[in-house]
Design a protein around this motif. Structure first.
Motif, PDB file in Angstrom:
ATOM      1  N   GLY A 364       0.702  -1.306   0.108  1.00  0.00           N
ATOM      2  CA  GLY A 364       0.047  -0.018   0.076  1.00  0.00           C
ATOM      3  C   GLY A 364       0.967   1.181  -0.108  1.00  0.00           C
ATOM      4  N   ILE A 365       0.644   2.056   1.100  1.00  0.00           N
ATOM      5  CA  ILE A 365       1.332   3.294   1.330  1.00  0.00           C
ATOM      6  C   ILE A 365       1.755   3.444   2.620  1.00  0.00           C
ATOM      7  CG2 ILE A 365      -0.010   4.604  -0.568  1.00  0.00           C
ATOM      8  CD1 ILE A 365      -1.648   5.858   1.736  1.00  0.00           C
ATOM      9  N   TYR A 366       3.059   4.473   2.675  1.00  0.00           N
ATOM     10  CA  TYR A 366       3.303   4.897   4.137  1.00  0.00           C
ATOM     11  C   TYR A 366       2.237   5.788   4.180  1.00  0.00           C
ATOM     12  CZ  TYR A 366       7.921   3.561   2.366  1.00  0.00           C
ATOM     13  OH  TYR A 366       9.057   2.986   2.037  1.00  0.00           O
ATOM     14  N   GLU A 367       1.388   5.419   5.346  1.00  0.00           N
ATOM     15  CA  GLU A 367      -0.145   6.160   5.621  1.00  0.00           C
ATOM     16  C   GLU A 367       0.275   7.860   5.771  1.00  0.00           C
ATOM     17  OE1 GLU A 367      -3.082   5.987   5.335  1.00  0.00           O
ATOM     18  OE2 GLU A 367      -3.216   3.621   4.633  1.00  0.00           O
ATOM     19  N   THR A 368      -0.772   8.518   5.842  1.00  0.00           N
ATOM     20  CA  THR A 368      -0.586   9.776   5.893  1.00  0.00           C
ATOM     21  C   THR A 368      -0.487  10.052   7.412  1.00  0.00           C
ATOM     22  OG1 THR A 368      -3.243   9.999   6.488  1.00  0.00           O
ATOM     23  CG2 THR A 368      -2.443  10.496   4.381  1.00  0.00           C
ATOM     24  N   ASP A 369      -0.007  11.430   7.814  1.00  0.00           N
ATOM     25  CA  ASP A 369       0.231  11.494   9.092  1.00  0.00           C
ATOM     26  C   ASP A 369      -1.136  11.559   9.951  1.00  0.00           C
ATOM     27  OD1 ASP A 369       2.888  12.501   8.643  1.00  0.00           O
ATOM     28  OD2 ASP A 369       2.511  14.557   8.076  1.00  0.00           O
ATOM     29  N   THR A 370      -2.117  11.659   9.514  1.00  0.00           N
ATOM     30  CA  THR A 370      -3.340  11.536  10.138  1.00  0.00           C
ATOM     31  C   THR A 370      -3.742  10.044  10.854  1.00  0.00           C
ATOM     32  OG1 THR A 370      -4.343  13.046   8.635  1.00  0.00           O
ATOM     33  CG2 THR A 370      -5.903  11.631  10.110  1.00  0.00           C
ATOM     34  N   PHE A 371      -3.067   8.997   9.895  1.00  0.00           N
ATOM     35  CA  PHE A 371      -3.235   7.650  10.597  1.00  0.00           C
ATOM     36  C   PHE A 371      -2.572   7.604  11.652  1.00  0.00           C
ATOM     37  CE2 PHE A 371      -1.112   3.667  10.805  1.00  0.00           C
ATOM     38  CZ  PHE A 371      -2.427   2.708  10.569  1.00  0.00           C
ATOM     39  N   TYR A 372      -1.349   7.967  11.929  1.00  0.00           N
ATOM     40  CA  TYR A 372      -0.416   7.672  12.977  1.00  0.00           C
ATOM     41  C   TYR A 372      -0.798   8.565  14.073  1.00  0.00           C
ATOM     42  CZ  TYR A 372       2.212   5.520   9.166  1.00  0.00           C
ATOM     43  OH  TYR A 372       2.661   4.828   8.042  1.00  0.00           O
ATOM     44  N   GLU A 373      -1.202   9.807  13.784  1.00  0.00           N
ATOM     45  CA  GLU A 373      -1.835  10.603  15.064  1.00  0.00           C
ATOM     46  C   GLU A 373      -2.907   9.964  15.583  1.00  0.00           C
ATOM     47  OE1 GLU A 373      -0.786  14.810  12.705  1.00  0.00           O
ATOM     48  OE2 GLU A 373      -2.889  14.206  12.761  1.00  0.00           O
ATOM     49  N   GLU A 374      -3.849   9.342  14.817  1.00  0.00           N
ATOM     50  CA  GLU A 374      -5.040   8.604  15.387  1.00  0.00           C
ATOM     51  C   GLU A 374      -4.626   7.317  16.318  1.00  0.00           C
ATOM     52  OE1 GLU A 374      -8.010   9.643  15.571  1.00  0.00           O
ATOM     53  OE2 GLU A 374      -7.549  11.501  14.565  1.00  0.00           O
TER      54      GLU A 374
END
Length: 822
Positions: A364-374
């Protein structure tokens, strides 16, 4: 630093592509961030690719080249430096401003910055971003590489040659929707004197101190600039360092005594601190700033040799953690649609299912910053793959340099997040090299080992020394030991589902299982919304199109053998395959958790879907919970009681993942299906210490049935309970299910109380059959005759429930084993 977002006024147009493509308007309004598919849908030029079999007729989109065009005004403000900042371009792009080429990009997973000060003009400007078809780009790379490109991969398309989300080209759960576009924000940034470049924050615990050590790169606008200062604030502490003019690297650190510590969900809290870094000019004015929320914790990977082989245990804050988790794939093929609210919903679903880890999978992708923040906020640990999956990868140019630049940026960007606990080199590529016949094709050509065993571990050690790195999933830790060995490293179990039934899970006691799974269709409501055929059937064209696994429907039926008869209608097929998925995964998890500390992690394939599909997911492509989600909630409970074979008999195994010891009464009872008690064993107190297992012998007179087809075993330890049936469903003489049902209004929905008049096994309420937005709080509940269970239901009125045909809403395992009713 001033920032002008370029997020309105864009258009797209098709430059070239297959002759089969429909005629399009010369310009089409475009959303940025976004992609071409979303723009074509918004303009009503294509129908939703997820519906019916639309995907097939829309292949031309991914095989076309597209132009993004924006006319924008610039006020000619006075700044020493003006940059175009592109956070995500998918994938091979050429950028032009006012007729002047700015540069080219070749990587969806990187950001790019172009100096545009000499090309901007006061007033009207025109920016053009031309995207080459990913297929065309793949062919260009193939020609550059020559024979180095002719290496194995498991899926169609050029995903191992170009740096684009691999599952865009189709996977065994995903459609082929090859995207193009500006998928992350794009902006003009104007600045003077200096700006912050890359920032590498090492956030960790050292003894009783929280350490925030930042490696900072500074970019200067011009040579005669005055010196600057870096000021770091975190947790009430402040540090400042002077930066001489032209100095490009600086180190700044704050130490906090006895900080509040970040813990995985279920082990403690998730306190986060505001970290603020400012770059100040010699006059004290702020030139640039950078903010993050950070958590203090330590993490290491224990791979100590032992009498079995070697451990594979994540240790957080010096406490060994059993990873209870699932694999994460992109939540939509069209990434810009995944909002913060959607990330939060999905991560909350993981937490509510008692998970403490998500593995971000390498296709997939390195997820967006939002994913890791959540994940930080929820206490969900993240296992992060580098983006390599199910293929060999060239190590020659132009691929190698792209991968190094991508990895450097990804490591740096994700360092602030407390939830990120391990880096992993690849998904299944080392396994493929050894066990999938790749060596016969490769000869002595490079295939990716140089990334996993050399480049990536060096980069992690250099850039992010606070986290462990592992070369692959699965991987034993040595190229001299089979990569998928039980005794070392992390294992994938895929003979179960692909070749054999789920009873085979008990043949394995891995040190850590990072992939295993079982398929089932999505919920009825999701299927009904995405497959609009008049006559739905398991093998109807629309339903079959939403099944991407090779012979997947055949495997669904193979997996029912001896458990259930083959379903005779669509409703039974939907229920029994979903039930079998839930049973299979619970069976595997309960077994592996019962073998703690030999096994210290189970990461199910998979929590989520990217579209409506029959797959291994627990939450379907519309965000609805399948029965598997409820099974995970039960099997991942911090207090698990499970009955398992031990020696020649049975034992109850208490699994305590909670932070307090567990000391409660224990009872094991054998009943017949009429509810008559046949044998009983009681212990006044059983002690199971925190983070430990306790095996509790069940005496043979209780564990041995008189008639295995008509009896069951039930164990209780405090509030936890476990059931054991002595035969598979097909051999059980189930009573016909009989029950009473009552509904009642509550402030936030209704309750539905089911009272069993007969044994009821695996009671499920499919309230999405009544309303697509309805949801029940629990499923897969066993009830002995005379027992009641109250279910909480949201999103539905009492009247709607009472008026519904419950024949497909309330289902039990008894119903689908009808031939055995007595």
């Amino acid at each position: 630093m001033k920032r002008q977002m370029l997020d309105t006024g864009w258009t797209i147009s098709r430059l070239r592509g297959p002759s089969t493509a429909p005629t399009l308007p010369n310009t089409i309004p475009a959303a940025v961030p976004g992609n071409v598919h979303l723009d074509l849908m918004a303009a009503q030029l294509i129908t939703d690719p997820y519906l019916d079999v639309n995907e097939i007729s829309q292949d031309w989109i991914g095989r076309s080249a597209w132009r993004y065009r924006l006319a924008f005004d610039w006020d000619g403000e006075d700044a020493e430096r003006i940059d175009l900042s592109c956070l995500g371009l998918d994938t091979a792009a050429r950028l032009e401003l006012n007729g002047t080429a700015l540069g080219e990009t070749r990587n969806m997973h990187r950001s790019y910055r172009f100096d545009i000060g000499d090309h901007l003009k006061s007033g009207r400007n025109e920016l053009i971003v031309d995207f080459q078809s990913a297929y065309e780009h793949g062919e260009d790379v193939r020609k550059q590489l020559g024979s180095a490109a002719d290496i194995p991969q498991n899926y169609p398309g050029p995903s191992n040659l170009i740096r684009k989300m691999a599952c865009n080209f189709g996977w065994d759960w995903g459609p082929t929707v090859v995207t193009s576009g500006i998928w992350k924000p794009i902006a003009i940034e104007s600045w003077s004197k200096a700006r912050l470049g890359s920032i590498r924050p090492e956030i960790t615990l050292q003894g009783s101190q929280g350490v925030a050590r930042l490696h900072v790169e500074i970019e200067w606008a011009e040579k005669g600039t005055d010196s600057a200062a870096l000021v770091l604030s975190v947790g009430g502490k402040r540090a400042e360092v002077r930066v001489a003019q032209g100095e490009t690297h600086a180190l700044i650190e704050c130490r906090i005594d006895n900080p509040r510590v970040w813990w995985p969900h279920g082990m403690g809290g998730q306190p986060l601190y505001d970290l603020d870094l400012q770059l100040l000019g010699s006059d004290g004015a702020t030139l640039d700033h950078w903010k993050r929320r950070v958590g203090f914790r330590s993490v290491r990977l224990d791979t100590t040799p032992d009498e079995i082989g070697s451990a594979f245990t994540l240790v957080v804050n010096d406490v060994p953690v059993f990873a209870r988790g699932a694999n994460w794939i992109p939540d939509d093929c069209f990434l810009p649609r995944v909002t913060r609210e959607r990330y939060r919903e999905r991560i909350t679903q993981a937490r509510d299912a008692n998970m403490n880890m998500l593995r971000v999978w390498g296709g997939g992708i390195y997820e967006t910053d939002t994913f890791y923040e959540e994940c930080d906020a929820a206490g969900i640990m993240v296992w992060q793959d580098f983006l390599f999956a199910c293929a060999t990868y060239p190590e020659e140019e132009p691929v190698y340099s792209e991968i190094e630049a991508e990895a450097r940026e990804a490591i740096t960007r994700l360092m602030p997040y407390a939830s990120l606990v391990i880096w992993n080199g690849n998904n299944e590529n080392i396994w493929g090299y050894f066990d999938w016949g790749w060596q016969d094709v490769l000869g002595n050509r490079p295939w990716g080992a140089g990334y996993y065993l050399d480049l990536l571990p060096k980069l992690v050690a250099e850039i992010d020394p606070t986290r462990p790195y592992w070369a692959g999933s699965p991987y034993s830790g040595s190229m001299e030991i089979a990569p998928n060995a039980d005794e070392h490293g992390c294992k994938h179990i895929w003979d179960v589902w692909n070749e054999v039934g789920y009873e085979t899970y008990r043949n394995y006691i891995p040190r850590f299982c990072s992939e295993f799974g079982w398929q089932a269709p999505p919920t009825f409501a999701t299927l009904a919304q995405s497959v609009r055929e008049k006559d739905r059937a398991p093998a109807s064209p629309g339903v079959l199109h939403h099944q991407k696994a090779t012979t997947g429907n055949d495997k669904l039926l193979m997996g029912l053998e001896d458990w259930f008869p083959h379903p005779q209608n669509f409703d039974d097929w939907l229920f029994v395959t979903q039930l079998n998925q839930a049973r299979a995964i619970s069976y595997g998890i309960d077994h592996m958790r019962s073998h703690r500390p030999t096994c210290m992690g189970t990461i199910v394939w998979q929590i989520n879907d990217c579209w409506p599909v029959t797959s291994w997911a627990a939450v379907d492509g519309a965000g609805r919970k399948k029965p598997l989600w409820y099974a995970l909630k039960h099997s991942y409970a911090p207090h698990l009681l499970t009955i398992q074979p031990r020696g020649d008999g049975l034992a109850a195994v208490a699994v305590n993942d909670a932070t307090l010891f567990w000391r409660v009464p224990f009872t094991a009872e054998r009943f017949d299906f009429n509810g008559t008690l046949l044998a009983r064993h009681h212990v006044w107190r059983i002690l199971c210490d925190r983070f430990e297992n306790t095996d509790i012998d069940i005496p043979s007179d209780v564990a041995t049935p008189g008639d295995p087809s008509r009896e069951f075993l039930r164990a209780r330890l405090g509030d936890a309970e476990a059931w054991w049936f002595f035969e598979k469903d097909m051999k059980l003489q189930y009573p016909k299910p009989r029950f009473d049902i009552e509904s009642a209004d509550t402030p936030d929905g209704i309750t539905v109380t089911v009272t069993a008049q007969s044994l009821l096994r695996d009671v499920c309420l499919f309230v999405d059959r009544i309303s697509p937005n309805a949801e029940v709080d629990d499923m897969l509940i066993n009830l002995a005759p005379g027992e009641s269970r109250r279910f909480k239901v949201k999103g539905i009125s009492r009247e709607a429930f009472d008026d519904a045909d419950l024949s497909t809403v309330l289902r039990t395992a008894n119903q689908v084993a009808e031939p055995q009713h007595h």
